[in-house]
Enzyme design. Structure first.
Site, PDB file in Angstrom:
ATOM      1  N   ARG A   1      45.431  32.057   3.987  1.00 59.88           N
ATOM      2  CA  ARG A   1      45.602  32.495   2.611  1.00 59.88           C
ATOM      3  C   ARG A   1      46.930  31.956   2.095  1.00 59.88           C
ATOM      4  O   ARG A   1      47.942  31.982   2.798  1.00 59.88           O
ATOM      5  CB  ARG A   1      45.559  34.026   2.499  1.00 59.88           C
ATOM      6  CG  ARG A   1      44.160  34.611   2.607  1.00 59.88           C
ATOM      7  CD  ARG A   1      43.291  34.215   1.420  1.00 59.88           C
ATOM      8  NE  ARG A   1      41.963  34.799   1.432  1.00 59.88           N
ATOM      9  CZ  ARG A   1      40.886  34.204   1.923  1.00 59.88           C
ATOM     10  NH1 ARG A   1      41.001  33.005   2.488  1.00 59.88           N
ATOM     11  NH2 ARG A   1      39.705  34.787   1.852  1.00 59.88           N
TER      12      ARG A   1
ATOM     13  N   GLU B   1      45.505  30.103  -7.191  1.00 57.95           N
ATOM     14  CA  GLU B   1      44.337  29.233  -7.111  1.00 57.95           C
ATOM     15  C   GLU B   1      43.437  29.431  -8.325  1.00 57.95           C
ATOM     16  O   GLU B   1      43.180  30.577  -8.709  1.00 57.95           O
ATOM     17  CB  GLU B   1      43.547  29.517  -5.823  1.00 57.95           C
ATOM     18  CG  GLU B   1      44.317  29.162  -4.577  1.00 57.95           C
ATOM     19  CD  GLU B   1      43.516  29.338  -3.289  1.00 57.95           C
ATOM     20  OE1 GLU B   1      42.345  29.764  -3.352  1.00 57.95           O
ATOM     21  OE2 GLU B   1      44.074  29.040  -2.218  1.00 57.95           O
TER      22      GLU B   1
ATOM     23  N   HIS C   1      40.717  24.549  -1.465  1.00 59.15           N
ATOM     24  CA  HIS C   1      40.158  25.684  -0.727  1.00 59.15           C
ATOM     25  C   HIS C   1      38.721  25.386  -0.283  1.00 59.15           C
ATOM     26  O   HIS C   1      37.779  26.107  -0.612  1.00 59.15           O
ATOM     27  CB  HIS C   1      40.194  26.965  -1.571  1.00 59.15           C
ATOM     28  CG  HIS C   1      40.204  28.211  -0.737  1.00 59.15           C
ATOM     29  ND1 HIS C   1      40.827  29.367  -1.133  1.00 59.15           N
ATOM     30  CD2 HIS C   1      39.668  28.488   0.483  1.00 59.15           C
ATOM     31  CE1 HIS C   1      40.680  30.303  -0.210  1.00 59.15           C
ATOM     32  NE2 HIS C   1      39.982  29.785   0.781  1.00 59.15           N
TER      33      HIS C   1
END
Length: 324
Positions: free
Chosen positions: A237, A266, A285
């Site tokens: 993360r 993000e 991601h």
């Protein structure tokens, strides 16, 4: 009468049919306050919710008095207020197993691409700069037989250790909440404290969830402990790493490079300074983003919700204590 559920992520046709077989489904685009207002009756009547992205917090839960189960199409569940779910005796299901190998592949790809400057040199070649044999200023660094330090020795950490140890002859250090005999027996991994891991590792690989304890676990002080020429990989993360401190360390040459699949914000803003650095490999991601794995995650999430609402879930439950 079928239980009512909210679906806030599109599913493959066969999985949507499976969901429709068991439930009365209302599909929405997200779980934002605006969407909840538009579909207030559906949210109020829903016994289940399935999807990914968006916050499932007190504000949303207050609009869902009938809710009995949440199923997230992800392994991480930091978007969910678990304490609030526990208080309401709402089950939270996730998909922790199907993406293990795929995320470990992604992390190993980041190790290789940062060490061998793959993205940087790909751009350099395509811009027409390859006129003769390269010199030392464009050399990379070896991966094989180096030391990898893994933060978080769960399923993904084990899969990464397997690739690194057997594929590249790497020594494995790890830092985790408990001792992992499997890692020690299979890969000769050595448990150590965070300071030792940072000081001794050539590659520091983060596979941690975001919690109060892991937020900014790697900051300026920790980055200063790392070896000169070390590389940081984060596919856990984003907020586990202080991105501002990481940017400063990369600019100062404290670290050789960073491979990042996750960021503090993000999508990462296009103007973020870290994206301007040539020694950063940045991915959107994509840890689990293959056709096969994303299908498997959606399948598991559907099966999880069916088990939670029509039977007794025997796997993939974050908070099984609410059943008691």
């Amino acid at each position: 009468m079928k239980p009512a559920v909210i679906l806030y992520k599109s599913l493959p046709d066969d999985l949507r049919r499976q969901l429709d077989t068991h439930f009365h489904v209302t599909e929405v685009k997200d779980v934002s306050p605006e969407t909840v207002r538009q579909h207030a009756d559906a949210f109020a009547q829903a016994e289940g919710i399935i999807g990914s992205g968006g916050k499932v917090d007190d504000a949303l839960l207050s609009q869902m008095p009938a809710l009995r189960a949440c199923s997230t199409v992800s392994v991480g569940y930091d978007n969910f207020n678990v304490d609030a779910l526990n208080q309401r005796k709402v089950l939270l299901m996730h998909t922790p197993t199907v993406l293990t190998e795929t995320v470990a592949d992604t992390m190993m790809a980041l190790v290789l691409s940062t060490a061998r400057r793959v993205a940087e040199l790909d751009k350099w070649v395509k811009e027409g700069n390859w006129k003769k044999s390269i010199g030392p200023d464009l050399f990379g660094t070896d991966v094989h037989h180096k030391t990898m330090g893994i933060l978080g020795m769960g399923r993904i950490g084990l899969a990464l250790a397997q690739r690194a140890h057997f594929g590249f002859g790497m020594n494995i250090l790890y830092n985790a909440r408990r001792q992992h005999e499997e890692a020690e027996n299979r890969f000769q991994a050595r448990a150590c404290d965070l300071e030792t891991l940072l000081k001794e590792s050539d590659f520091v690989c983060i596979s941690l969830p975001l919690t109060e304890q892991t937020h900014h676990m790697i900051g300026a002080a920790q980055l200063q402990l790392m070896k000169p020429g070390a590389i940081l990989i984060n596919a856990g993360r984003g907020p586990v790493v202080d991105e501002q401190a990481l940017t400063a360390a990369l600019k100062a040459g404290t670290l050789l490079a960073a491979g990042l699949d996750v960021f503090e914000v993000e999508p990462v803003p296009a103007e973020a300074e870290i994206l301007t650095l040539p020694n950063v490999v940045a991915l959107p991601h994509i840890g689990s983003a293959t056709h096969e794995t994303r299908y498997g995650m959606a399948r598991d999430a559907v099966e999880n919700l069916i088990a939670a609402l029509t039977g007794t879930p025997d796997k993939n439950c974050v908070n099984p204590q609410v059943l008691r």
